[in-house]
Design an enzyme around this catalytic site. Structure first.
Site, PDB file in Angstrom:
ATOM      1  N   ASP A 103       2.059  -1.041   2.986  1.00 47.67           N
ATOM      2  CA  ASP A 103       3.001  -0.262   3.586  1.00 47.67           C
ATOM      3  C   ASP A 103       3.988   0.989   2.943  1.00 47.67           C
ATOM      4  OD1 ASP A 103       3.498   0.894   6.496  1.00 47.67           O
ATOM      5  OD2 ASP A 103       5.370  -0.312   6.753  1.00 47.67           O
ATOM      6  N   ASN A 126      -4.978  -0.116  14.113  1.00 51.60           N
ATOM      7  CA  ASN A 126      -4.849   1.194  13.520  1.00 51.60           C
ATOM      8  C   ASN A 126      -5.765   2.027  13.988  1.00 51.60           C
ATOM      9  OD1 ASN A 126      -4.290  -0.180  10.089  1.00 51.60           O
ATOM     10  ND2 ASN A 126      -2.803   0.045  11.433  1.00 51.60           N
TER      11      ASN A 126
END
Length: 243
Positions: free
Chosen positions: A23, A71
């Site tokens: 991340d 996503n």
């Protein structure tokens, strides 16, 4: 039905299986006034560094959360860029994986990706399948809730067809229906960028894993950061519910 005993790990052992939620690519780029794709490109470089470092540090399985099933909600241009980077990674790194004896695994609904990418992944998996060394697992179009539901449906179908007594479904049988069935138990799960959540990643497998949240943005993650994470892991006492 007796519960399956929790896994045991000698205090002196390092983790066999490490997973990372990668991340911070976007924040890395934003801090440098760069487009998000620049952060993703640097994130790919971090994948190269960390996968090599994992081999050096003796990690048997490294699982990387590359693209979640959520996503797809990102802008189409960014999704296209990410898929392009994945193609580039497979094309550029496959020879090294073969040379280093690394097995490549992919988990998730990756067969729903574009046909050319599916073909590349199939070829990479086949080419590394017999490698004797560590395993690099890429979680691609992956969601843990979907994985658990799929496993439950598979077992339910076996019970419906008379192939399985529902009373025989225990933790071990359920784990055998997961995509990680033949991998060592997850020992350490790391999330970068300071966020402290699992984001639908390896929810079943993380039941007894050590969790480590680090402030380092993924593009800055390197061998030193990974070694520091393993040092923290070594200091923890894993009781698995015992004393």
């Amino acid at each position: 039905m007796a519960a399956k005993p929790a896994p045991e790990l000698p205090a002196s052992s390092g983790p066999r299986h490490v997973a990372i939620i990668m991340d911070g690519n976007g924040r890395w780029a934003k801090a440098r006034f760069l487009p998000r794709i620049a952060g993703h490109r640097q994130g790919v470089e971090a994948v190269r560094r960390v996968s090599r470092a994992a081999r050096t540090l003796g990690i048997e399985v490294l699982t990387l959360y590359a693209f979640s099933s959520e996503n797809w909600r990102r802008p189409q241009a960014e999704v296209s860029d990410l898929m392009g980077l994945l193609r580039h990674f497979l094309a550029s790194e496959l020879d090294e994986l073969v040379r280093e004896g690394v097995r490549l695994r992919v988990i998730g609904a990756w067969r729903h990706l574009s046909p050319d990418l599916v073909a590349m992944i199939d070829a990479a998996i086949a080419r590394t399948a017999a490698n004797p060394g560590p395993t690099l697992v890429i979680a691609l179009n992956y969601g843990a809730q979907a994985e658990i539901l799929t496993a439950a449906r598979r077992l339910a179908e076996q019970a419906r067809d008379g192939l399985l007594d529902p009373a025989d479904i225990d933790e071990t049988r359920f784990e055998s229906a997961l995509e990680t069935a033949d991998l060592p138990p997850l020992d350490l799960l790391i999330r970068t960028s300071g966020e402290q959540r699992l984001s639908n990643f390896l929810l079943w497998q993380a039941a007894y894993a050590e969790l480590l949240f680090v402030d380092t943005l993924w593009p800055d993650f390197d061998e030193k950061t990974l070694a520091a994470a393993l040092a923290q892991f070594a200091q923890r006492q894993r009781r698995f519910g015992g004393l």
